[in-house]
Design an enzyme around this catalytic site. Structure first.
Site, PDB file in Angstrom:
ATOM      1  N   HIS A 115     103.332 -29.017 -48.329  1.00 48.56           N
ATOM      2  CA  HIS A 115     102.041 -28.344 -48.146  1.00 48.56           C
ATOM      3  C   HIS A 115     101.411 -28.820 -46.833  1.00 48.56           C
ATOM      4  O   HIS A 115     101.526 -29.993 -46.465  1.00 48.56           O
ATOM      5  CB  HIS A 115     101.095 -28.650 -49.313  1.00 48.56           C
ATOM      6  CG  HIS A 115     101.281 -27.711 -50.478  1.00 48.56           C
ATOM      7  ND1 HIS A 115     100.948 -28.065 -51.767  1.00 48.56           N
ATOM      8  CD2 HIS A 115     101.750 -26.435 -50.537  1.00 48.56           C
ATOM      9  CE1 HIS A 115     101.216 -27.044 -52.575  1.00 48.56           C
ATOM     10  NE2 HIS A 115     101.706 -26.039 -51.851  1.00 48.56           N
TER      11      HIS A 115
ATOM     12  N   HIS B  29     104.028 -30.464 -59.458  1.00 53.66           N
ATOM     13  CA  HIS B  29     103.100 -29.786 -58.549  1.00 53.66           C
ATOM     14  C   HIS B  29     103.569 -28.335 -58.423  1.00 53.66           C
ATOM     15  O   HIS B  29     104.565 -27.947 -59.037  1.00 53.66           O
ATOM     16  CB  HIS B  29     103.102 -30.526 -57.201  1.00 53.66           C
ATOM     17  CG  HIS B  29     101.985 -30.153 -56.277  1.00 53.66           C
ATOM     18  ND1 HIS B  29     100.692 -29.937 -56.696  1.00 53.66           N
ATOM     19  CD2 HIS B  29     101.964 -29.960 -54.920  1.00 53.66           C
ATOM     20  CE1 HIS B  29      99.948 -29.626 -55.648  1.00 53.66           C
ATOM     21  NE2 HIS B  29     100.693 -29.628 -54.559  1.00 53.66           N
TER      22      HIS B  29
ATOM     23  N   HIS C 212      92.928 -38.075 -52.199  1.00 53.81           N
ATOM     24  CA  HIS C 212      93.038 -36.609 -52.337  1.00 53.81           C
ATOM     25  C   HIS C 212      91.867 -36.085 -53.179  1.00 53.81           C
ATOM     26  O   HIS C 212      92.037 -35.434 -54.207  1.00 53.81           O
ATOM     27  CB  HIS C 212      94.403 -36.261 -52.973  1.00 53.81           C
ATOM     28  CG  HIS C 212      94.894 -34.873 -52.653  1.00 53.81           C
ATOM     29  ND1 HIS C 212      94.529 -33.774 -53.401  1.00 53.81           N
ATOM     30  CD2 HIS C 212      95.723 -34.396 -51.691  1.00 53.81           C
ATOM     31  CE1 HIS C 212      95.128 -32.691 -52.908  1.00 53.81           C
ATOM     32  NE2 HIS C 212      95.847 -33.038 -51.864  1.00 53.81           N
TER      33      HIS C 212
ATOM     34  N   ASP D 155      98.493 -29.585 -45.854  1.00 53.23           N
ATOM     35  CA  ASP D 155      97.548 -30.722 -45.805  1.00 53.23           C
ATOM     36  C   ASP D 155      98.278 -32.063 -45.863  1.00 53.23           C
ATOM     37  O   ASP D 155      97.636 -33.117 -45.772  1.00 53.23           O
ATOM     38  CB  ASP D 155      96.469 -30.620 -46.897  1.00 53.23           C
ATOM     39  CG  ASP D 155      97.012 -30.598 -48.315  1.00 53.23           C
ATOM     40  OD1 ASP D 155      98.033 -29.922 -48.562  1.00 53.23           O
ATOM     41  OD2 ASP D 155      96.393 -31.238 -49.194  1.00 53.23           O
ATOM     42  N   HIS D 156      99.611 -32.018 -45.954  1.00 59.77           N
ATOM     43  CA  HIS D 156     100.394 -33.260 -45.968  1.00 59.77           C
ATOM     44  C   HIS D 156     101.351 -33.371 -44.779  1.00 59.77           C
ATOM     45  O   HIS D 156     101.905 -34.443 -44.558  1.00 59.77           O
ATOM     46  CB  HIS D 156     101.162 -33.383 -47.294  1.00 59.77           C
ATOM     47  CG  HIS D 156     100.238 -33.485 -48.473  1.00 59.77           C
ATOM     48  ND1 HIS D 156     100.017 -34.649 -49.161  1.00 59.77           N
ATOM     49  CD2 HIS D 156      99.432 -32.541 -49.045  1.00 59.77           C
ATOM     50  CE1 HIS D 156      99.123 -34.433 -50.115  1.00 59.77           C
ATOM     51  NE2 HIS D 156      98.756 -33.167 -50.064  1.00 59.77           N
TER      52      HIS D 156
ATOM     53  N   HIS E  47     105.447 -33.797 -49.923  1.00 60.83           N
ATOM     54  CA  HIS E  47     105.769 -32.376 -50.104  1.00 60.83           C
ATOM     55  C   HIS E  47     105.319 -31.598 -48.891  1.00 60.83           C
ATOM     56  O   HIS E  47     104.642 -32.124 -48.001  1.00 60.83           O
ATOM     57  CB  HIS E  47     105.175 -31.836 -51.410  1.00 60.83           C
ATOM     58  CG  HIS E  47     103.676 -31.798 -51.477  1.00 60.83           C
ATOM     59  ND1 HIS E  47     102.879 -32.907 -51.312  1.00 60.83           N
ATOM     60  CD2 HIS E  47     102.814 -30.763 -51.714  1.00 60.83           C
ATOM     61  CE1 HIS E  47     101.616 -32.563 -51.448  1.00 60.83           C
ATOM     62  NE2 HIS E  47     101.537 -31.261 -51.679  1.00 60.83           N
TER      63      HIS E  47
ATOM     64  N   ASP F 253     100.884 -34.925 -54.506  1.00 57.22           N
ATOM     65  CA  ASP F 253     100.043 -34.129 -55.409  1.00 57.22           C
ATOM     66  C   ASP F 253     100.769 -33.928 -56.734  1.00 57.22           C
ATOM     67  O   ASP F 253     101.960 -33.617 -56.769  1.00 57.22           O
ATOM     68  CB  ASP F 253      99.765 -32.754 -54.783  1.00 57.22           C
ATOM     69  CG  ASP F 253      98.917 -32.862 -53.522  1.00 57.22           C
ATOM     70  OD1 ASP F 253      98.535 -33.992 -53.156  1.00 57.22           O
ATOM     71  OD2 ASP F 253      98.643 -31.807 -52.916  1.00 57.22           O
TER      72      ASP F 253
HETATM   73 ZN   LIG Z   1      97.397 -31.805 -51.053  1.00 58.63          ZN
HETATM   74 ZN   LIG Z   2     100.010 -29.918 -52.506  1.00 59.53          ZN
END
Ligand SMILES: [Zn+2]
Ligand SMILES: [Zn+2]
Length: 314
Positions: A65, A140, A269, A67-68, A63, A211
């Site tokens: 976001h 998510h 995670h 942090d990915h 996805h 996530d």
């Molecule tokens: Zn994440």
């Molecule tokens: Zn996320």
């Protein structure tokens, strides 16, 4: 097949854990590396390993976001400098193409290889004679996918004594028989591959999720998987936050593994709220539901061998 975790934290990097990235190392299978998510500084993490960025053949994004994905432009730019000139396929949700193309254009990042972006939907996102990869939407706060990587059955081992008995000479005919082909010898006799090879070997299945809160599609993707990689942002005491932010507790991850009848679970995670001293508690909470549980730390390596998960030394 090996899994190497490059980032196992949640949301933001911490001194202990970088943001999400995990390498499915298929060097032994002749496929190079497949990278799942690419949080900021993933390429820095790779510098602390023996992995070679030019061997990354496919990248799967769960996805969008940060942090990915915030490590993606840097990594694909450096891959060019490091002699990677093979095609790179990147799979991920809608929006990935616009974000990547815009970033590369504005920063004038030129690649010396072809980059193909595949914006995916639920279903089979890749298939060849060796592997099939299925994606399915998770639960998510933005669209997020999990991936199920299925290795197809492998040809049985060549039974060399039987081949010699059948009069097959040393050389290329043996390889053709091993690959499932029936061959004709110089004297006109035919040797059937099945007669000189063992039973086909079952391939492995690895499920790597993005996530998610607990959801049915996580269970479906992990059905009878050899290894399930599942997020565990929270512990049992902070489960109310997990539900609110579209994440899982270690108990949710363990329940998915149990219901799916997966063989092994690796949790990643992990929230920065948990100190190393908290990990035993997380482990105990997960193990109470699903015993074959490992909590990954950055650089942790796992091998799947002879039907068992083995944690390797770094
Ligand atoms: Zn994440
Ligand atoms: Zn996320």
């Amino acid at each position: 097949m090996e899994l190497q975790f490059l980032g196992t934290g949640a949301g933001m990097p911490s001194k202990m854990r970088n943001t999400s990235a995990v390498v499915l190392n298929l060097s032994a299978e002749g496929e190079g590396y497949w990278l799942f998510d690419c949080g900021e500084a993933t390429q820095h993490q790779i510098l602390h390993t023996s992995l070679k960025p030019r061997k990354i053949a496919k990248i799967f994004i769960t996805h969008l976001h940060g942090d990915h994905i915030f490590g993606l432009p840097g990594l694909i730019g450096s891959r060019s400098f490091l002699g990677g000139d093979d095609l790179l396929d990147i799979y991920g949700p809608y929006g990935l193409r616009e974000w990547l193309e815009t970033t590369l254009r504005i920063t004038q990042t030129h690649l010396n290889y072809t980059l193909r972006v595949h914006e995916i939907e639920d279903g089979v996102v890749f298939e060849d004679e060796n592997f099939r990869i299925i994606a399915q939407s998770l639960r998510h706060v933005i669209p997020c996918y999990g991936y199920r990587i299925e290795q197809k059955p492998l040809p049985g081992k060549l039974l060399i004594e039987k081949a010699v008995e059948a009069g097959v000479p040393k050389g290329p005919l043996l390889k053709r028989l091993k690959d499932g082909e029936d061959v004709t010898l110089d004297d006109g006799r035919m040797v059937i591959s099945k007669d000189v090879t063992g039973a086909p070997q079952v391939g492995f299945t690895v499920t790597i999720l993005g996530d998610t809160s607990y959801c049915d599609s996580a269970v479906a993707l992990a059905s009878e998987a050899d290894i399930l990689v599942h997020e565990a942002t929270f512990d049992m005491e902070t489960g109310n936050l997990a539900a609110e932010y579209g994440h899982s507790t270690i108990g949710d991850a363990a329940s998915v593994a149990k219901e799916a009848r997966a063989k092994a679970l690796i949790a990643n995670h992990i929230s920065a709220r948990f100190m190393p001293s908290d990990l035993a508690k997380l482990q105990a909470q997960g193990e109470a539901i699903f015993p074959t549980l490992h909590i990954a730390e950055d650089f942790a390596r796992f091998e799947w061998k002879d039907g068992e998960i083995i944690r390797l030394e770094n």
